[in-house]
Design a protein around this motif. Structure first.
Motif, mmCIF file in Angstrom:
data_model
loop_
_atom_site.group_PDB
_atom_site.id
_atom_site.type_symbol
_atom_site.label_atom_id
_atom_site.label_comp_id
_atom_site.label_asym_id
_atom_site.label_seq_id
_atom_site.Cartn_x
_atom_site.Cartn_y
_atom_site.Cartn_z
ATOM 1 N N PHE A 58 -11.742 -2.596 50.423
ATOM 2 C CA PHE A 58 -10.416 -2.779 50.119
ATOM 3 C C PHE A 58 -9.456 -2.400 51.341
ATOM 4 N N GLY A 59 -9.990 -1.528 52.143
ATOM 5 C CA GLY A 59 -9.155 -1.122 53.459
ATOM 6 C C GLY A 59 -9.433 -2.214 54.321
ATOM 7 N N VAL A 60 -10.428 -2.684 54.463
ATOM 8 C CA VAL A 60 -10.871 -3.870 55.394
ATOM 9 C C VAL A 60 -10.138 -5.087 54.957
ATOM 10 N N GLY A 61 -9.884 -5.364 53.570
ATOM 11 C CA GLY A 61 -9.177 -6.599 53.225
ATOM 12 C C GLY A 61 -7.934 -6.451 53.626
ATOM 13 N N LEU A 62 -7.208 -5.297 53.564
ATOM 14 C CA LEU A 62 -5.879 -5.010 54.318
ATOM 15 C C LEU A 62 -5.491 -5.386 55.695
ATOM 16 N N HIS A 63 -6.843 -5.426 56.316
ATOM 17 C CA HIS A 63 -6.499 -5.758 58.093
ATOM 18 C C HIS A 63 -6.949 -7.151 58.160
ATOM 19 N N MET A 196 -7.227 -15.180 42.774
ATOM 20 C CA MET A 196 -6.876 -14.151 43.850
ATOM 21 C C MET A 196 -5.784 -14.649 44.706
ATOM 22 N N LEU A 197 -6.323 -15.962 45.596
ATOM 23 C CA LEU A 197 -5.182 -16.408 46.467
ATOM 24 C C LEU A 197 -3.973 -16.817 45.835
ATOM 25 N N VAL A 198 -3.760 -17.705 44.454
ATOM 26 C CA VAL A 198 -2.851 -17.932 44.048
ATOM 27 C C VAL A 198 -1.941 -17.134 43.152
ATOM 28 N N VAL A 199 -2.627 -16.383 42.204
ATOM 29 C CA VAL A 199 -2.232 -15.463 41.375
ATOM 30 C C VAL A 199 -1.897 -14.212 41.905
ATOM 31 N N GLY A 200 -2.930 -13.522 42.354
ATOM 32 C CA GLY A 200 -3.208 -12.201 42.942
ATOM 33 C C GLY A 200 -2.334 -11.945 44.161
ATOM 34 N N GLY A 201 -2.041 -13.104 44.824
ATOM 35 C CA GLY A 201 -1.207 -12.992 46.064
ATOM 36 C C GLY A 201 0.208 -12.850 45.742
ATOM 37 N N ARG A 202 0.541 -13.153 44.543
ATOM 38 C CA ARG A 202 2.082 -12.874 44.123
ATOM 39 C C ARG A 202 2.128 -11.761 43.097
ATOM 40 N N LEU A 203 1.122 -11.394 42.302
ATOM 41 C CA LEU A 203 1.394 -10.526 41.277
ATOM 42 C C LEU A 203 1.367 -9.086 42.147
ATOM 43 N N LEU A 204 -0.031 -8.905 42.882
ATOM 44 C CA LEU A 204 -0.282 -7.671 43.522
ATOM 45 C C LEU A 204 1.074 -7.029 44.234
ATOM 46 N N PRO A 205 1.445 -7.808 45.332
ATOM 47 C CA PRO A 205 2.390 -7.469 46.242
ATOM 48 C C PRO A 205 3.710 -7.124 45.347
ATOM 49 N N SER A 242 -19.738 -9.358 43.379
ATOM 50 C CA SER A 242 -19.887 -8.191 43.434
ATOM 51 C C SER A 242 -18.623 -7.229 43.628
ATOM 52 N N PHE A 243 -18.688 -5.858 43.261
ATOM 53 C CA PHE A 243 -17.485 -4.945 43.355
ATOM 54 C C PHE A 243 -17.201 -5.072 44.803
ATOM 55 N N ALA A 244 -18.076 -5.014 45.892
ATOM 56 C CA ALA A 244 -17.102 -4.914 47.088
ATOM 57 C C ALA A 244 -16.461 -6.102 47.465
ATOM 58 N N LEU A 245 -16.818 -7.575 47.282
ATOM 59 C CA LEU A 245 -16.034 -8.598 47.473
ATOM 60 C C LEU A 245 -14.882 -8.888 46.764
ATOM 61 N N GLY A 246 -14.979 -8.268 45.483
ATOM 62 C CA GLY A 246 -13.745 -7.984 44.616
ATOM 63 C C GLY A 246 -12.646 -7.343 45.375
ATOM 64 N N ALA A 247 -12.976 -6.020 45.847
ATOM 65 C CA ALA A 247 -12.114 -5.030 46.288
ATOM 66 C C ALA A 247 -11.775 -5.796 47.710
ATOM 67 N N PHE A 248 -12.622 -6.548 48.377
ATOM 68 C CA PHE A 248 -12.182 -6.999 49.789
ATOM 69 C C PHE A 248 -10.808 -7.914 49.451
ATOM 70 N N PHE A 249 -10.991 -8.998 48.558
ATOM 71 C CA PHE A 249 -10.091 -9.936 48.296
ATOM 72 C C PHE A 249 -8.600 -9.114 47.737
ATOM 73 N N ALA A 250 -8.842 -8.207 46.758
ATOM 74 C CA ALA A 250 -7.697 -7.342 46.280
ATOM 75 C C ALA A 250 -7.064 -6.739 47.544
#
Length: 458
Positions: A58-63, A196-205, A242-250
């Motif tokens: 998740f931290g890597v995805g933030l970068h 994740m890119l369409v919905v998550g990109g708007r919902l999570l922020p 995988s859990f790791a890829l899901g957290a990365f995209f989050a």
């Protein structure tokens, strides 16, 4: 017990000028079931370590942004696929020489081919090169490996019967099941990424913004952790990712939020604490007796991981005309194995493909390669200097003719008078270049990323 021993052994390792993770691994061995004395809960340690993997990704995805990953796709995708094939072939050749069945040899070779993203990230962060072009190529390479392993994990059960495992079936039935499984897997992965890119990109922020308005620091931290773990869990159970890829995209979707830096800062202590448990859990699975019973096999497996994979990766990166430093960085990144190797070995054992000896050898190779990985990274600079000084081939590779290393022959000489040389074409460089272009100022861009250079010249 795990945190306490990790602190003690990690401190001792640091005092001996060794990476602290070596101490974490030894702490795991001390409290594992294979050594006398106190035995910690292996299952609980594994679950907590999984949280550490998710938080770290998740931290890597933030970068990283999607653009950062797409910028290295031309080397990361083919390079990772070819490297997996080469490493798998080396592992298969070794185990077939030992007299293993072809199915067991294939699973073992695949387990050797995939590196640990957690180990890589810790090494890159420790050297401050995670956001460099070398770091992006290495991370992109390992993400492709993770995606390939996701496909392997879903295809292995229907193929087990053909490979000599417990799952049996007719050839036609197995073939139809494989294509159905493959199609569903690709569809799930595509649906997850699009969601994740369409919905998550708007919902999570938006969710972070609403929670930040409350002014509660603990609520904000809870929101960040819940988003990382929730998306990771949902991606695994709904989409087979995988859990790791899901957290990365989050992390990637939250990166676009104005609170991304705060989210990274708030989650950092938990990421560090739980990532320590990952290394402790690896140590807990290790049985030192394998070093006494099968020392030659352990050395052979470790040689494939640390030398075979590294040489193959270095050759591939150089073949793509990247600098020697990039090749050595990617090679060092792959000189270890980790979480996906354990998952694949466990599935192979469940399907009757992987012998117990294979799991022990993988764990031994993982522990030795992880412990030495930081040392391998530390040798990059001196090795590069030595090669430049003593190898004519290395010097030729560094200075070989490359059309992208020179300005196009058709460049108007008028544009090369009083021009500005812009070194780097990242986010800041692109803004400066746009401003220079608006003002009609001639400028030359110097950039290490071949794909960016090709895009600029197109």
């Amino acid at each position: 017990a795990a945190f306490g021993l990790a602190l003690i052994f990690g401190f001792m390792a640091a005092r001996l000028r060794m990476p602290p993770l070596v101490g974490y691994l030894l702490a795991g061995v001390m409290i594992g079931p294979a050594t006398p004395g106190f035995v910690a809960d292996v299952d609980l340690a594994g679950q907590l370590a999984e949280i550490g993997v998710m938080l770290l990704m998740f931290g890597v995805g933030l970068h990283f942004s999607l653009e950062d990953l797409l910028a290295v796709k031309r080397i990361a995708v083919p390079g990772a696929i070819v490297q997996i094939a080469v490493a798998t072939a080396m592992g298969m050749g070794l185990t077939l020489f030992w007299g293993w069945e072809p199915g067991a040899a294939l699973v073992f070779g695949l387990a050797l081919s995939v590196a640990s993203t957690v180990v890589l990230l810790r090494a890159l962060e420790a050297r401050g090169v995670l956001d460099s072009i070398n770091g992006r190529i290495a991370v992109g390479w390992l993400l492709v490996e993770d995606l390939v392993m996701v496909l392997v994990l879903v295809l292995l059960p229907p193929l087990a019967g053909m490979l000599g495992g417990q799952q049996a079936g007719t050839a036609a039935g197995v073939s139809g099941e494989i294509w159905t499984t493959l199609g569903l897997t690709f569809a799930k992965i595509a649906a997850f990424i699009a969601l994740m890119l369409v919905v998550g990109g708007r919902l999570l922020p938006r969710l972070l913004w609403l929670v930040a308005k409350t002014g509660s620091r603990e609520l904000f931290t809870l929101c960040v952790i819940a988003a990382a773990l929730g998306v990771a869990y949902g991606s695994a159970h709904l989409f087979g990712v995988s859990f790791a890829l899901g957290a990365f995209f989050a992390g990637m979707t939250i990166r676009g939020s104005e609170f991304s830096h705060r989210a990274a800062e708030e989650s950092l202590p938990l990421r560090d604490a739980f990532s320590v448990l990952f290394f402790v859990s690896v140590g807990m699975l290790f049985n030192p007796q394998i070093l006494v019973d099968e020392p030659a096999k352990v050395l052979a497996v470790t040689a494939i991981i640390m030398l075979g994979k590294t040489i193959a990766a270095v050759a591939l990166v150089l073949a793509f005309r990247y600098p020697l430093n990039t090749a050595l960085t990617v090679g060092a990144s792959l000189a270890q194995i980790g979480e996906f190797s354990f998952i694949l070995a466990g599935l192979g054992a469940t399907l009757g493909l992987m012998p117990r000896e294979g799991q022990s050898l993988l764990l031994a190779g993982a522990l030795l390669s992880i412990a030495c990985n930081s040392l391998i990274f530390a040798t990059i600079a001196p090795l590069q200097a030595w090669l430049r000084a003593n190898s004519a081939l290395a010097r030729r590779l560094e200075h070989r003719a490359d059309p992208l290393a020179e300005l196009p022959m058709g460049t108007d000489q008028a544009q090369l008078t009083g021009q500005i040389v812009l070194v780097g074409y990242g986010r800041v460089g692109q803004r400066i270049a746009a401003l220079l272009a608006e003002r009609g100022v001639n400028h030359v861009v110097v950039e290490q990323n071949r794909e960016l250079v090709e895009k600029l010249r197109a």
